[in-house]
Design an enzyme around this catalytic site. Structure first.
Site, PDB file in Angstrom:
ATOM      1  N   THR A 164       0.801  -1.231   0.000  1.00 24.02           N
ATOM      2  CA  THR A 164       0.000   0.000   0.000  1.00 24.02           C
ATOM      3  C   THR A 164       0.832   1.278   0.000  1.00 24.02           C
ATOM      4  O   THR A 164       0.266   2.380   0.027  1.00 24.02           O
ATOM      5  CB  THR A 164      -0.909   0.013   1.242  1.00 24.02           C
ATOM      6  N   GLU A 165       2.137   1.155  -0.043  1.00 26.24           N
ATOM      7  CA  GLU A 165       2.997   2.330   0.153  1.00 26.24           C
ATOM      8  C   GLU A 165       2.700   3.469  -0.813  1.00 26.24           C
ATOM      9  O   GLU A 165       2.596   4.637  -0.405  1.00 26.24           O
ATOM     10  CB  GLU A 165       4.471   1.915   0.046  1.00 26.24           C
ATOM     11  N   VAL A 166       2.607   3.169  -2.121  1.00 21.49           N
ATOM     12  CA  VAL A 166       2.449   4.259  -3.089  1.00 21.49           C
ATOM     13  C   VAL A 166       1.163   5.038  -2.861  1.00 21.49           C
ATOM     14  O   VAL A 166       1.077   6.227  -3.176  1.00 21.49           O
ATOM     15  CB  VAL A 166       2.509   3.743  -4.543  1.00 21.49           C
TER      16      VAL A 166
END
Length: 270
Positions: A140-142
């Site tokens: 989920t980082e982006v």
């Protein structure tokens, strides 16, 4: 003993040993076992203990609650823009992933449920990863405006390259069957079969010689980087050393004599 009257600090990672298997459990379900500074500190301590403890042959990493690990504790990551020292996201996490990756003792990840972001770095660092088929996963980082930087070191060594681009760039949620298909998981199994599947692997690992397991872990990663000629030369030398080693000779003797090898833990008695 606590002598200053204050309450003892609650441990966020627990350990137990049985039959040569050390189980290390993330126990911070209130925040979905997020990678807080405290949890990371406890996890590093527990892993260091398991690696040094002679009675431990195999390590199982698991968690409590419905989520294995939700990734970084975002409450701790608030900082002034541009202040690279204000977010403690790197607190011992690289060292922990390296401890797992380089561990001479096999590490089995028993996912008790869903994993996200940084939690997937732990999954990828382990030699085996078993999850319930109801679990879901996502990088989920982006979507938070950050990047899966540290975890990419282990994750990109596991994932199919096309799948890595697909999920690291989109942040899309995918299921356990897909996670197994792309190399993130060893097995996705019904929840009722989770413990028996983990036990299947740990039991098999306990049958291997400790030195042989540690060396074979390195072979899996190193040999593909060698040319065929150099690989054959190095592996012929290694094979000869192992056949004549004390562990190799014990293994051959136990096979010929139809008895358990000396390194196999004996059944525990009361």
């Amino acid at each position: 003993m606590n002598t200053n009257g204050s309450r003892p600090v609650e441990r966020l990672v627990h350990k137990e040993v049985s039959g040569g298997v050390a189980t290390i459990t993330l126990d911070s379900p209130r925040n979905r076992n997020a990678l807080s500074v405290r949890l990371l500190g406890d996890l590093e301590e527990r892993l260091t203990w398991a690696l040094a403890e002679e009675s431990v042959r195999v390590i199982v990493l698991t968690g409590t609650g419905p989520v294995f690990c939700a990734g970084a504790d975002l409450k701790e990551q608030r900082a002034e823009p541009g202040d690279a020292h204000g977010a403690p996201v790197t607190a011992s996490f690289p060292e922990i992933m390296n401890l797992i990756w380089e561990s001479p003792k096999p590490v089995v990840c028993r996912l008790n449920g869903t994993a996200r972001a940084g939690g997937l770095g732990l999954v990828a660092a382990c030699d085996f990863a078993i999850a319930p088929d109801t679990a879901s996963f996502a990088f989920t980082e982006v979507r938070l405006g950050v990047v899966p930087a540290m975890i990419s070191v282990t994750v990109l060594r596991r994932l199919d390259p096309r799948a890595a681009s697909e999920y690291l760039l989109t942040g899309e949620v995918f299921d356990a069957a897909r996670a197994q298909e792309i190399g993130l998981l060893t097995r996705a199994v019904p929840e009722t079969a989770l413990d028996s599947t983990v036990a299947h692997y740990t039991d098999m690992l306990l049958r291997g010689g400790p030195e042989s397991l540690a060396i074979t872990k390195k072979l899996v990663r190193a040999v593909p980087t060698l040319s065929v000629e150099e690989g054959m030369r190095q592996m012929a030398e290694l094979s000869a050393r192992r056949f004549t080693s004390a562990e190799g000779q014990e293994g051959i003797a136990s096979f010929m004599e139809k008895r358990p090898a000396s390194w196999i833990p004996r059944p525990e008695t009361d």
